[in-house]
Write a protein that holds these residues in place. Structure first.
Motif, PDB file in Angstrom:
ATOM      1  N   UNK A  90       0.819  -1.220   0.000  1.00 13.62           N
ATOM      2  CA  UNK A  90       0.000   0.000   0.000  1.00 13.62           C
ATOM      3  C   UNK A  90       0.846   1.261   0.000  1.00 13.62           C
ATOM      4  N   UNK A  91       2.162   1.109   0.253  1.00 11.23           N
ATOM      5  CA  UNK A  91       3.011   2.302   0.323  1.00 11.23           C
ATOM      6  C   UNK A  91       2.880   3.020   1.662  1.00 11.23           C
ATOM      7  N   UNK A  92       2.138   2.432   2.606  1.00 15.80           N
ATOM      8  CA  UNK A  92       1.995   3.037   3.944  1.00 15.80           C
ATOM      9  C   UNK A  92       3.341   2.953   4.679  1.00 15.80           C
ATOM     10  N   UNK A  93       3.575   3.805   5.677  1.00 19.62           N
ATOM     11  CA  UNK A  93       4.800   3.697   6.473  1.00 19.62           C
ATOM     12  C   UNK A  93       4.947   2.293   7.047  1.00 19.62           C
ATOM     13  N   UNK A  94       6.202   1.837   7.118  1.00 16.40           N
ATOM     14  CA  UNK A  94       6.456   0.449   7.522  1.00 16.40           C
ATOM     15  C   UNK A  94       7.122   0.394   8.891  1.00 16.40           C
ATOM     16  N   UNK A  95       6.588  -0.489   9.741  1.00 15.44           N
ATOM     17  CA  UNK A  95       7.230  -0.830  11.018  1.00 15.44           C
ATOM     18  C   UNK A  95       7.877  -2.188  10.808  1.00 15.44           C
ATOM     19  N   UNK A  96       9.210  -2.200  10.697  1.00 20.38           N
ATOM     20  CA  UNK A  96       9.933  -3.437  10.401  1.00 20.38           C
ATOM     21  C   UNK A  96      10.384  -4.076  11.708  1.00 20.38           C
ATOM     22  N   UNK A  97       9.835  -5.265  12.007  1.00 18.41           N
ATOM     23  CA  UNK A  97      10.146  -5.943  13.270  1.00 18.41           C
ATOM     24  C   UNK A  97      10.963  -7.175  12.963  1.00 18.41           C
ATOM     25  N   UNK A  98      12.208  -7.194  13.390  1.00 14.54           N
ATOM     26  CA  UNK A  98      13.039  -8.351  13.070  1.00 14.54           C
ATOM     27  C   UNK A  98      13.243  -9.240  14.295  1.00 14.54           C
ATOM     28  N   UNK A  99      12.803 -10.468  14.192  1.00 13.26           N
ATOM     29  CA  UNK A  99      12.892 -11.415  15.300  1.00 13.26           C
ATOM     30  C   UNK A  99      14.259 -12.109  15.245  1.00 13.26           C
ATOM     31  N   UNK A 100      15.091 -11.836  16.240  1.00 11.15           N
ATOM     32  CA  UNK A 100      16.439 -12.402  16.249  1.00 11.15           C
ATOM     33  C   UNK A 100      17.335 -11.665  15.279  1.00 11.15           C
ATOM     34  N   UNK A 101      17.433 -10.364  15.460  1.00 10.51           N
ATOM     35  CA  UNK A 101      18.176  -9.525  14.509  1.00 10.51           C
ATOM     36  C   UNK A 101      19.683  -9.744  14.587  1.00 10.51           C
ATOM     37  N   UNK A 102      20.196 -10.191  15.749  1.00  5.37           N
ATOM     38  CA  UNK A 102      21.643 -10.196  15.933  1.00  5.37           C
ATOM     39  C   UNK A 102      22.162  -8.798  15.688  1.00  5.37           C
ATOM     40  N   UNK A 103      23.276  -8.682  14.959  1.00  4.11           N
ATOM     41  CA  UNK A 103      23.831  -7.338  14.727  1.00  4.11           C
ATOM     42  C   UNK A 103      23.240  -6.679  13.473  1.00  4.11           C
ATOM     43  N   UNK A 104      22.247  -7.307  12.879  1.00 10.47           N
ATOM     44  CA  UNK A 104      21.416  -6.669  11.850  1.00 10.47           C
ATOM     45  C   UNK A 104      22.091  -6.319  10.530  1.00 10.47           C
ATOM     46  N   UNK A 105      23.279  -6.890  10.289  1.00  6.66           N
ATOM     47  CA  UNK A 105      24.055  -6.515   9.102  1.00  6.66           C
ATOM     48  C   UNK A 105      23.234  -6.595   7.804  1.00  6.66           C
ATOM     49  N   UNK A 106      22.621  -7.790   7.583  1.00  4.26           N
ATOM     50  CA  UNK A 106      21.878  -8.014   6.330  1.00  4.26           C
ATOM     51  C   UNK A 106      20.670  -7.085   6.234  1.00  4.26           C
ATOM     52  N   UNK A 123      12.611   0.831  12.122  1.00  2.00           N
ATOM     53  CA  UNK A 123      13.176  -0.509  12.290  1.00  2.00           C
ATOM     54  C   UNK A 123      13.248  -0.867  13.767  1.00  2.00           C
ATOM     55  N   UNK A 124      12.606  -1.981  14.124  1.00  2.00           N
ATOM     56  CA  UNK A 124      12.653  -2.465  15.506  1.00  2.00           C
ATOM     57  C   UNK A 124      13.317  -3.836  15.556  1.00  2.00           C
ATOM     58  N   UNK A 125      14.647  -3.862  15.710  1.00  2.00           N
ATOM     59  CA  UNK A 125      15.330  -5.145  15.843  1.00  2.00           C
ATOM     60  C   UNK A 125      15.065  -5.744  17.219  1.00  2.00           C
ATOM     61  N   UNK A 126      14.763  -7.039  17.266  1.00  2.00           N
ATOM     62  CA  UNK A 126      14.506  -7.717  18.553  1.00  2.00           C
ATOM     63  C   UNK A 126      15.539  -8.816  18.751  1.00  2.00           C
ATOM     64  N   UNK A 127      16.114  -8.863  19.931  1.00  2.00           N
ATOM     65  CA  UNK A 127      17.108  -9.905  20.215  1.00  2.00           C
ATOM     66  C   UNK A 127      17.239 -10.020  21.728  1.00  2.00           C
ATOM     67  N   UNK A 128      17.707 -11.169  22.199  1.00  2.00           N
ATOM     68  CA  UNK A 128      17.956 -11.226  23.657  1.00  2.00           C
ATOM     69  C   UNK A 128      19.353 -10.741  23.992  1.00  2.00           C
ATOM     70  N   UNK A 129      20.194 -10.548  22.984  1.00  2.00           N
ATOM     71  CA  UNK A 129      21.550 -10.100  23.278  1.00  2.00           C
ATOM     72  C   UNK A 129      21.628  -8.581  23.237  1.00  2.00           C
ATOM     73  N   UNK A 150      14.703   1.364  16.782  1.00  2.00           N
ATOM     74  CA  UNK A 150      14.263   1.229  18.182  1.00  2.00           C
ATOM     75  C   UNK A 150      14.480  -0.207  18.628  1.00  2.00           C
ATOM     76  N   UNK A 151      15.659  -0.530  19.175  1.00  5.51           N
ATOM     77  CA  UNK A 151      15.948  -1.918  19.558  1.00  5.51           C
ATOM     78  C   UNK A 151      15.060  -2.389  20.714  1.00  5.51           C
ATOM     79  N   UNK A 152      14.712  -3.659  20.686  1.00  7.11           N
ATOM     80  CA  UNK A 152      13.909  -4.253  21.757  1.00  7.11           C
ATOM     81  C   UNK A 152      14.654  -5.478  22.270  1.00  7.11           C
ATOM     82  N   UNK A 153      15.040  -5.444  23.528  1.00  5.93           N
ATOM     83  CA  UNK A 153      15.848  -6.522  24.088  1.00  5.93           C
ATOM     84  C   UNK A 153      14.960  -7.421  24.964  1.00  5.93           C
ATOM     85  N   UNK A 154      14.952  -8.709  24.655  1.00  8.91           N
ATOM     86  CA  UNK A 154      14.163  -9.644  25.470  1.00  8.91           C
ATOM     87  C   UNK A 154      13.368 -10.597  24.613  1.00  8.91           C
ATOM     88  N   UNK A 155      12.442 -11.281  25.259  1.00  6.37           N
ATOM     89  CA  UNK A 155      11.576 -12.240  24.585  1.00  6.37           C
ATOM     90  C   UNK A 155      10.727 -11.533  23.528  1.00  6.37           C
TER      91      UNK A 155
END
Ligand code: AVI
Length: 337
Positions: A90-106, A123-129, A150-155
């Motif tokens: 739709x071209x709407x703004x995107x909230x990108x949530x990555x489960x297990x982003x690690x250092x997010x290189x790719x 971009x909201x990378x999620x990781x326990x590290x 906006x990183x999210x640390x935890x489950x």
């Protein structure tokens, strides 16, 4: 890279009569007592990723025989724009949530392309590290200062933010990490992802596909022995954290691939009769010569199976990007209403 999503590695074919893995309390001690008392013995692959294990996994990802990382990165590069169109039509703004982003290189490379294409991206990378997220934040600030991160640390499912009214949610679960789950665990995981999305939101999966069995097997049995060290590191971890007295020289890494089921399995095989004692658990475990501990499964998929799994979990398979040389797929799923 940390791997919070790794559920205990059981395999329905291997442990058909074992109780489900989540009968344990989910702690290392509980999982080890349960796994080493089971027949066949098993240890959850999520425990691979202590600091040393994470470093060894980084090395695995750079091995010539370990194709999944390389092929996935190539697909993300080649199809960046088409992926954006399929994931956020739709071209709407995107909230990108990555489960297990690690250092997010790719993913940062993907974000760069999407920003160039004019995407409004958060971009909201999620990781326990916390460490991996810290590195990701620094890399993003250096390479893509205009990207809101906006990183999210935890489950994942505890930290998952509430959806924003005008943002299209796009969840990423890459690296064929889904393949380390049993079928039942993969279904449960995808249903939980679906429950956090609204109808029309998207999920991008990176999945390794069935191919020449020798190619798959080589990826899990590299000649440099990095995968063997990664597998054996699990016993080193138990020695450190549970006071076990595993003699690492008494076990050998062994990998198999079954082309009928499309599953690679990793084992640690006892080379002799031996009894291992844990100070912390106050318990001993006996091993026969040739007795195996199942430590990991890596499912290789085929399109029909992925389509059925997506559908059973509340998604529709929307687009499929496959590498022409080494079968691996980026799969765009759309949350159904
Ligand atoms: C993280 N996961 C997808 C890897 C895989 O291919 O199953 C872990 C791995 N185990 C041995 N080599 C790589």
């Amino acid at each position: 890279m940390s791997k919070q999503h790794r559920f205990p590695a059981t395999d329905t074919a291997l442990a058909a009569d074992a109780p489900p893995a989540d009968v344990t309390d989910g702690t290392l001690a509980g999982d080890v007592v349960h796994g080493l008392s089971a027949t066949p013995k098993q240890l959850p692959s999520k425990y691979f990723y202590d600091a040393r294990g994470s470093r060894l996994f980084e090395r695995i990802m750079r091995l010539p025989v370990y194709y999944p990382t390389r092929v996935e990165a190539r697909l993300l590069r080649r199809h960046a724009r088409a992926l954006l169109a399929a994931l956020a039509p739709t071209g709407a703004p995107v909230e990108l949530l990555e489960l297990g982003s690690g250092d997010g290189r790719k993913t940062l490379a993907l974000c760069r392309e999407w920003l160039k294409a004019g995407a409004n991206l958060s971009y909201r990378p999620m990781d326990i590290s916390a460490q991996a997220l810290e590195r990701l934040g620094q890399r993003a600030a250096r390479q893509l200062p205009s990207l809101a991160v906006h990183p999210l640390c935890g489950d994942y499912f505890r930290t998952w933010p509430l959806p924003q009214a005008r943002r299209h949610q796009v969840a990423l679960f890459l690296g064929s990490n889904l393949g380390n789950f049993t079928d039942a665990e993969a279904h449960r995981f995808l249903r939980r992802v679906r429950a956090h999305l609204r109808a029309g939101d998207s999920l991008l999966l990176g999945l390794d596909l069935r191919k020449d069995p020798r190619t798959v097997l080589a990826a899990y049995d590299d000649p440099e022995g990095v995968t063997a060290a990664f597998n054996l590191n699990l016993l080193r971890r138990l020695n450190r954290e549970l006071g076990t007295d595993f003699d690492l020289a008494g076990f050998r890494h062994y990998a198999t691939y079954c082309p009928l089921q499309g599953v690679a399995h990793s084992f640690l095989v006892s080379l002799r009769v031996q009894t291992v004692h844990s100070r912390a658990l106050g318990q001993s475990f006996r091993f026969e010569p040739g007795e195996a501990i199942h430590t990991e499964q890596s499912q290789k998929y085929e399109r029909a199976g992925v389509e059925a799994m997506a559908s059973a979990c509340g998604f529709a398979l929307h687009a499929w990007f496959e590498d022409p040389e080494l079968p691996y797929a980026l799969v765009v799923c759309r949350a159904r209403g």
